[in-house]
Motif scaffolding. Structure first.
Motif, PDB file in Angstrom:
ATOM      1  N   LYS A  99       9.742 -11.936  12.759  1.00 10.42           N
ATOM      2  CA  LYS A  99       8.605 -11.345  13.455  1.00 10.42           C
ATOM      3  C   LYS A  99       7.364 -11.396  12.565  1.00 10.42           C
ATOM      4  O   LYS A  99       7.456 -11.418  11.337  1.00 10.42           O
ATOM      5  N   PRO A 100       6.171 -11.378  13.178  1.00 12.33           N
ATOM      6  CA  PRO A 100       4.939 -11.336  12.380  1.00 12.33           C
ATOM      7  C   PRO A 100       4.605  -9.916  11.936  1.00 12.33           C
ATOM      8  O   PRO A 100       5.039  -8.934  12.547  1.00 12.33           O
ATOM      9  N   SER A 101       3.845  -9.816  10.869  1.00 14.40           N
ATOM     10  CA  SER A 101       3.298  -8.542  10.395  1.00 14.40           C
ATOM     11  C   SER A 101       1.798  -8.729  10.192  1.00 14.40           C
ATOM     12  O   SER A 101       1.370  -9.715   9.590  1.00 14.40           O
ATOM     13  N   LEU A 102       1.015  -7.790  10.681  1.00 11.61           N
ATOM     14  CA  LEU A 102      -0.438  -7.876  10.597  1.00 11.61           C
ATOM     15  C   LEU A 102      -0.977  -6.664   9.863  1.00 11.61           C
ATOM     16  O   LEU A 102      -0.450  -5.554  10.005  1.00 11.61           O
ATOM     17  N   SER A 128      -4.023  -8.368  -9.213  1.00 16.17           N
ATOM     18  CA  SER A 128      -4.349  -8.479  -7.802  1.00 16.17           C
ATOM     19  C   SER A 128      -3.171  -9.028  -7.025  1.00 16.17           C
ATOM     20  O   SER A 128      -2.534  -9.971  -7.440  1.00 16.17           O
ATOM     21  N   GLY A 129      -2.900  -8.450  -5.859  1.00 16.83           N
ATOM     22  CA  GLY A 129      -1.829  -8.988  -5.032  1.00 16.83           C
ATOM     23  C   GLY A 129      -1.438  -8.036  -3.939  1.00 16.83           C
ATOM     24  O   GLY A 129      -1.603  -6.831  -4.063  1.00 16.83           O
ATOM     25  N   PRO A 130      -0.889  -8.567  -2.832  1.00 18.58           N
ATOM     26  CA  PRO A 130      -0.419  -7.713  -1.753  1.00 18.58           C
ATOM     27  C   PRO A 130       0.924  -7.108  -2.095  1.00 18.58           C
ATOM     28  O   PRO A 130       1.574  -7.504  -3.047  1.00 18.58           O
ATOM     29  N   THR A 131       1.340  -6.160  -1.303  1.00 17.34           N
ATOM     30  CA  THR A 131       2.630  -5.532  -1.518  1.00 17.34           C
ATOM     31  C   THR A 131       3.721  -6.371  -0.888  1.00 17.34           C
ATOM     32  O   THR A 131       3.477  -7.426  -0.331  1.00 17.34           O
ATOM     33  N   ALA A 132       4.951  -5.851  -0.926  1.00 15.59           N
ATOM     34  CA  ALA A 132       6.074  -6.594  -0.369  1.00 15.59           C
ATOM     35  C   ALA A 132       5.890  -6.856   1.109  1.00 15.59           C
ATOM     36  O   ALA A 132       6.358  -7.848   1.628  1.00 15.59           O
ATOM     37  N   ASP A 133       5.215  -5.962   1.830  1.00 13.97           N
ATOM     38  CA  ASP A 133       4.982  -6.233   3.239  1.00 13.97           C
ATOM     39  C   ASP A 133       3.593  -6.813   3.474  1.00 13.97           C
ATOM     40  O   ASP A 133       3.175  -6.986   4.613  1.00 13.97           O
ATOM     41  N   GLY A 134       2.879  -7.117   2.389  1.00 18.46           N
ATOM     42  CA  GLY A 134       1.642  -7.867   2.508  1.00 18.46           C
ATOM     43  C   GLY A 134       0.441  -7.087   2.960  1.00 18.46           C
ATOM     44  O   GLY A 134      -0.563  -7.662   3.332  1.00 18.46           O
ATOM     45  N   ARG A 182      -5.435   1.612   4.732  1.00 16.25           N
ATOM     46  CA  ARG A 182      -4.910   0.440   5.422  1.00 16.25           C
ATOM     47  C   ARG A 182      -4.338   0.834   6.771  1.00 16.25           C
ATOM     48  O   ARG A 182      -3.924   1.976   6.998  1.00 16.25           O
ATOM     49  N   ILE A 183      -4.278  -0.134   7.669  1.00 15.25           N
ATOM     50  CA  ILE A 183      -3.544  -0.010   8.923  1.00 15.25           C
ATOM     51  C   ILE A 183      -2.722  -1.277   9.084  1.00 15.25           C
ATOM     52  O   ILE A 183      -3.190  -2.377   8.766  1.00 15.25           O
ATOM     53  N   ASP A 184      -1.473  -1.137   9.504  1.00 18.31           N
ATOM     54  CA  ASP A 184      -0.648  -2.324   9.676  1.00 18.31           C
ATOM     55  C   ASP A 184       0.278  -2.182  10.867  1.00 18.31           C
ATOM     56  O   ASP A 184       0.558  -1.079  11.341  1.00 18.31           O
ATOM     57  N   TYR A 185       0.727  -3.322  11.333  1.00 10.39           N
ATOM     58  CA  TYR A 185       1.601  -3.404  12.505  1.00 10.39           C
ATOM     59  C   TYR A 185       2.752  -4.334  12.156  1.00 10.39           C
ATOM     60  O   TYR A 185       2.538  -5.479  11.747  1.00 10.39           O
ATOM     61  N   SER A 186       3.985  -3.844  12.307  1.00  9.68           N
ATOM     62  CA  SER A 186       5.149  -4.646  11.935  1.00  9.68           C
ATOM     63  C   SER A 186       6.335  -4.233  12.799  1.00  9.68           C
ATOM     64  O   SER A 186       6.252  -3.313  13.616  1.00  9.68           O
TER      65      SER A 186
END
Length: 401
Positions: free
Chosen positions: A359-362, A164-170, A378-382
């Protein structure tokens, strides 16, 4: 690629020393580029330097110091209006600092807070007036494409993990598809769509395929193939078509998940209808560790990745460190929703012009697990660069055999 804006200016300098003021005569309008002056601080007390520049814009002052280790008490200020001074730098950070003209009048002044203890503590400040370097659209597009490329690979590789774990960009989550099939070969595919906004607008799509197998009870190794296309619009129209080959490793390490990847590509780049081939390479590392906190499974992670892209007339390099956390509900069940928050620190060097930003990443997503397969959305904003954002939607499927 660096392009320079042409500009003309009148340079006026005023050098202040105790009891004496020296003012220069305004010059005829010409380029400020190439003008250099120095200011030496030895054992004087409260030494200061004051200069005013007149420019239509597009020029800058570069600060260089011969002994930066001696300038702990130096302060440099810049302002279009001295009634509202803005500190440019202090101490050793002043070496290599650059101040850009933002109006037709630009004031720059230095000061120290005390005397030099000995003559060995002296230092010389050299400031030079030059045209302000500008990163053009092609270099901006290269930075954005390079950042998105490494993010997509990091995401795909993180999902091929053993635990279990997030990727490099979380922004993703991975668990074993089934304990009974852990030793079996596994194949996966991920497709991502991107929308870019900011310094350059555009879109992109990346399809990544991978296969891996167990090399030990705690590790899996695999190969990946990725095909991508990116389009950017600004003053120039720029497109990238990229085929990537890479290898990756996922392992259980001290109770957490470790992953590493390396990849190589030769993108076909078209700028306003003219094409050339670039060379791209990158690598990344990630480690994550999770813990049950009531109904939430909280995972913390850290990652580091670096990539470079070489064109016929410029080179882009990019380094990113990311730290963050992810909260997952229904951990271990068939359906797992999650959200994540990360902080990305990036440094980009485009043919000698460096920029750094934090910068933040969501991110948010949903993952479904079957007996021997897994489907994730997934959807992400970076941020790809300090001025370009990436909104991405990704779908991933993996299966053990």
């Amino acid at each position: 690629m660096i392009r320079f804006k042409s500009a003309f200016s009148i340079l006026t300098l005023a050098l202040l020393v105790p009891g004496i003021a020296i003012a220069s005569t305004p010059r005829e309008p010409d380029s400020c580029a190439g003008r250099t002056n120095t200011w030496t601080v030895d054992q004087s007390t409260g030494a200061s330097y004051d200069a005013t520049f007149y420019s239509p814009g597009g020029e800058s002052i570069l600060i260089e110091i011969d002994h930066p280790e001696n300038i702990g008490d130096l302060e440099i200020y810049v302002s279009a209006d001295k009634s509202d001074p803005a500190p440019l730098c202090s101490g050793a950070s002043c070496d290599g600092a650059r101040a850009e003209f933002v109006s037709d009048k630009f004031s720059l002044w230095f000061r120290t807070k005390g005397a030099r203890a000995t003559a060995d503590d002296a230092f010389t400040v050299t400031f030079s007036c030059a045209a302000t370097p500008v990163i053009d659209d092609e270099a901006q597009a290269s930075s954005s494409a390079l950042s998105g490329w490494s993010s997509d690979i990091s995401s795909a590789v993180g999902n091929a993990g053993t635990g279990s774990g997030p990727t490099a960009d979380g922004f993703f989550f991975s668990t074993p598809v089934d304990e009974a099939t852990d030793g079996a070969p596994r194949a996966w595919a991920q497709i991502s769509g991107h929308n870019y906004n900011g310094a350059l607008d555009g879109s992109g799509v990346e399809l990544t395929l991978g296969v891996d197998m167990e090399i030990s009870p705690q590790a899996r190794a695999g190969l990946l193939l990725s095909i991508g296309k990116n389009d950017f619009e600004g003053a120039d129209t720029i497109s990238y078509e990229t085929v990537t080959l890479g290898a990756y490793l996922n392992a259980d390490l001290k109770g957490g998940d470790f992953s590493a990847w390396a990849a190589f590509a030769k993108p076909d780049v078209t700028v306003n209808g003219v094409s050339h081939v670039a060379t791209r390479k990158g690598l990344g590392l990630r480690y994550s560790l999770g813990k049950e906190l009531g109904a939430i499974y909280l995972t913390g992670f850290g990652s580091l990745d670096a990539a470079s892209e070489t064109h016929p007339d410029f080179t882009n390099t990019r380094t990113r460190g990311s730290f963050g956390a992810k909260a997952t509900w229904n951990h271990g069940s068939d359906l797992e929703p999650w959200v994540s928050l990360a902080v990305d620190a990036q440094k980009i060097d485009s043919d000698g012009i460096s920029s750094s930003f934090v910068k933040p990443s969501l991110g948010a997503g949903l993952s479904y697990r079957g007996a021997n397969h897994r489907l994730s959305l997934r959807i992400d904003y970076s941020y790809l660069t300090a001025d370009t954002t990436d909104t991405a939607l990704s779908l991933r499927y993996s299966r053990s055999f």
